[in-house]
Design an enzyme around this catalytic site. Sequence first.
Site, PDB file in Angstrom:
ATOM      1  N   ARG A   1      -4.142  11.767  -5.234  1.00 21.03           N
ATOM      2  CA  ARG A   1      -3.407  11.569  -6.479  1.00 21.03           C
ATOM      3  C   ARG A   1      -4.044  12.315  -7.641  1.00 21.03           C
ATOM      4  O   ARG A   1      -3.370  12.888  -8.468  1.00 21.03           O
ATOM      5  CB  ARG A   1      -3.325  10.057  -6.785  1.00 21.03           C
ATOM      6  CG  ARG A   1      -2.706   9.735  -8.137  1.00 21.03           C
ATOM      7  CD  ARG A   1      -1.252  10.197  -8.173  1.00 21.03           C
ATOM      8  NE  ARG A   1      -0.638  10.128  -9.476  1.00 21.03           N
ATOM      9  CZ  ARG A   1      -0.507  11.143 -10.318  1.00 21.03           C
ATOM     10  NH1 ARG A   1      -1.010  12.327 -10.020  1.00 21.03           N
ATOM     11  NH2 ARG A   1       0.125  10.986 -11.474  1.00 21.03           N
TER      12      ARG A   1
ATOM     13  N   ARG B   1     -10.491  13.849  -6.530  1.00 18.88           N
ATOM     14  CA  ARG B   1     -10.889  12.838  -5.548  1.00 18.88           C
ATOM     15  C   ARG B   1      -9.750  12.512  -4.595  1.00 18.88           C
ATOM     16  O   ARG B   1      -8.581  12.629  -4.961  1.00 18.88           O
ATOM     17  CB  ARG B   1     -11.393  11.570  -6.230  1.00 18.88           C
ATOM     18  CG  ARG B   1     -10.477  10.996  -7.289  1.00 18.88           C
ATOM     19  CD  ARG B   1     -11.328  10.167  -8.278  1.00 18.88           C
ATOM     20  NE  ARG B   1     -10.531   9.462  -9.263  1.00 18.88           N
ATOM     21  CZ  ARG B   1     -10.127   9.971 -10.425  1.00 18.88           C
ATOM     22  NH1 ARG B   1     -10.411  11.225 -10.746  1.00 18.88           N
ATOM     23  NH2 ARG B   1      -9.434   9.241 -11.269  1.00 18.88           N
TER      24      ARG B   1
ATOM     25  N   CYS C   1      -3.120  -8.651  -2.607  1.00 18.07           N
ATOM     26  CA  CYS C   1      -3.398  -7.272  -2.176  1.00 18.07           C
ATOM     27  C   CYS C   1      -2.222  -6.340  -2.492  1.00 18.07           C
ATOM     28  O   CYS C   1      -1.071  -6.659  -2.197  1.00 18.07           O
ATOM     29  CB  CYS C   1      -3.670  -7.270  -0.677  1.00 18.07           C
ATOM     30  SG  CYS C   1      -3.984  -5.627  -0.021  1.00 18.07           S
TER      31      CYS C   1
ATOM     32  N   ARG D   1      -1.738  -3.571  -1.022  1.00 22.45           N
ATOM     33  CA  ARG D   1      -1.322  -2.874   0.224  1.00 22.45           C
ATOM     34  C   ARG D   1      -0.829  -3.870   1.262  1.00 22.45           C
ATOM     35  O   ARG D   1      -0.976  -3.664   2.468  1.00 22.45           O
ATOM     36  CB  ARG D   1      -2.486  -2.055   0.790  1.00 22.45           C
ATOM     37  CG  ARG D   1      -2.867  -0.894  -0.072  1.00 22.45           C
ATOM     38  CD  ARG D   1      -3.598   0.217   0.681  1.00 22.45           C
ATOM     39  NE  ARG D   1      -4.072   1.180  -0.284  1.00 22.45           N
ATOM     40  CZ  ARG D   1      -5.358   1.298  -0.640  1.00 22.45           C
ATOM     41  NH1 ARG D   1      -6.291   0.564  -0.056  1.00 22.45           N
ATOM     42  NH2 ARG D   1      -5.700   2.176  -1.570  1.00 22.45           N
TER      43      ARG D   1
ATOM     44  N   ASP E   1      -1.079  -5.139  -9.968  1.00 23.07           N
ATOM     45  CA  ASP E   1      -0.006  -4.184  -9.699  1.00 23.07           C
ATOM     46  C   ASP E   1       1.298  -4.904  -9.350  1.00 23.07           C
ATOM     47  O   ASP E   1       1.286  -6.051  -8.918  1.00 23.07           O
ATOM     48  CB  ASP E   1      -0.390  -3.280  -8.517  1.00 23.07           C
ATOM     49  CG  ASP E   1      -1.562  -2.384  -8.855  1.00 23.07           C
ATOM     50  OD1 ASP E   1      -1.692  -1.994 -10.018  1.00 23.07           O
ATOM     51  OD2 ASP E   1      -2.366  -2.097  -7.942  1.00 23.07           O
TER      52      ASP E   1
ATOM     53  N   LYS F   1      -4.072   5.705 -13.741  1.00 19.18           N
ATOM     54  CA  LYS F   1      -4.680   4.611 -14.498  1.00 19.18           C
ATOM     55  C   LYS F   1      -4.717   4.959 -15.988  1.00 19.18           C
ATOM     56  O   LYS F   1      -4.955   6.110 -16.357  1.00 19.18           O
ATOM     57  CB  LYS F   1      -6.116   4.368 -14.029  1.00 19.18           C
ATOM     58  CG  LYS F   1      -6.224   3.872 -12.609  1.00 19.18           C
ATOM     59  CD  LYS F   1      -7.675   3.618 -12.256  1.00 19.18           C
ATOM     60  CE  LYS F   1      -7.797   3.326 -10.765  1.00 19.18           C
ATOM     61  NZ  LYS F   1      -7.498   4.508  -9.921  1.00 19.18           N
TER      62      LYS F   1
HETATM   63  S1  SF4 Z   1      -7.482  -4.255   1.130  1.00 20.24           S
HETATM   64 FE1  SF4 Z   1      -6.292  -5.993   0.320  1.00 20.24          FE
HETATM   65  S2  SF4 Z   1      -6.615  -7.675   1.769  1.00 20.24           S
HETATM   66 FE2  SF4 Z   1      -8.208  -6.146   2.155  1.00 20.24          FE
HETATM   67  S3  SF4 Z   1      -9.971  -6.820   0.938  1.00 20.24           S
HETATM   68 FE3  SF4 Z   1      -8.803  -5.371  -0.329  1.00 20.24          FE
HETATM   69  S4  SF4 Z   1      -7.402  -6.647  -1.532  1.00 20.24           S
HETATM   70 FE4  SF4 Z   1      -8.172  -7.903   0.173  1.00 20.24          FE
END
Ligand code: SF4
Length: 357
Positions: free
Chosen positions: A102, A106, A122, A124, A283, A327
């Site tokens: 992105r 880096r 999370c 993702r 997010d 960011k």
């Molecule tokens: S990738 Fe997501 S689930 Fe895994 S440690 Fe990081 S925030 Fe937690």
Amino acid sequence: MNPGERGERWRDWRWQLVNRISRVEHLPLHYEEREALIPVAARYPVSITPYYASLIRWDDPADPIARQCVPSQDEVAFRLPDSTPDPLAEQRYSPLPGLVHRYPDRVLLLASAVCPVLCRHCNRKRTWRRPEALLGSKEWRRALDYIRRERGVREVILSGGDPLMLPLSRLSRILEALRAIPHVEVVRIGTRVPVTLPMRVTPELCSVLEGARPLWINTHFNHPREVTREAEEACDSLVTRGIPVSNHTVLLKGVNDDQEVLLTLFRRLQAISVRPYYLFQCDSALGTDHFRVPLPEGISMMEGMWGRTGGLTLPRFVVDLPGGKGKVSAERAHCLSLSGEEALFMNFEGETVRYRW
Ligand code: SF4
């Protein structure tokens, strides 16, 4: 074993992984509560190490540790208009499987699909059931070739999943290969291991990491109760091997959306030699909308901390703009405009981007 009950293998990270809570039926909740969570976990699985479960006060329905790891109906029932499975458009900026490019200097390598604890916030979550990212040996060779060609890349960030869940031999090979690329000056590892599985930070792991310096660990503490003796020992093992540890916190409703909680967290982190460097606005990831705090509240909380503690204690409050726009600092002075429902920012490419909450 009940969460909180400690046997003689408690400090064995492999035992912790084998004994993870991975079914809602095994959560110490009432039958009706567990039944109601089964459809949620079918979409967003559950994984909690016995260690992290031991930090939960199960008799508190609003416990901030439980909120980060125990599934909630809100994950499927509550949705804000702008939420999306891939809020940072990582797939758009992915020239190869498992590699996100992105920013010019880096790249991000999604090196692992495993996390000891699956964090409910999370960004993702989309990958939990369908990992996009496992860098197998073929993908890994292609990713290395890409980084070798892109001479502007000076920093490689290993993320996932959690890279410290990789077998040591594989992690070592990855780090050696990156170190051999002349223009890669720094490797950074994003990991929540010090928070959710601190016993994984073994002398053997530290030796591998030490051999790959300059290497930075960036971890992810969100609440002062996560800063335990075990977490402190893990961070100390890294720091004494010459590996700087910094922390990003995500601002989460019901977890740390309180100025005193954040200030206590940042002070405790500084006291264990972990530098608080970012406070992230949560997010707009699908399945996490119930965690989002209105941006002006975060700005006011950070403003209220200035003067109460030293600058090394205070992270920068940032928004990772939706759509992969990058960011930006969320200080009031950096907003082009700020109203009750949205802010306008100028990103690093000079583009004006709208952010809503
Ligand atoms: S990738 Fe997501 S689930 Fe895994 S440690 Fe990081 S925030 Fe937690």
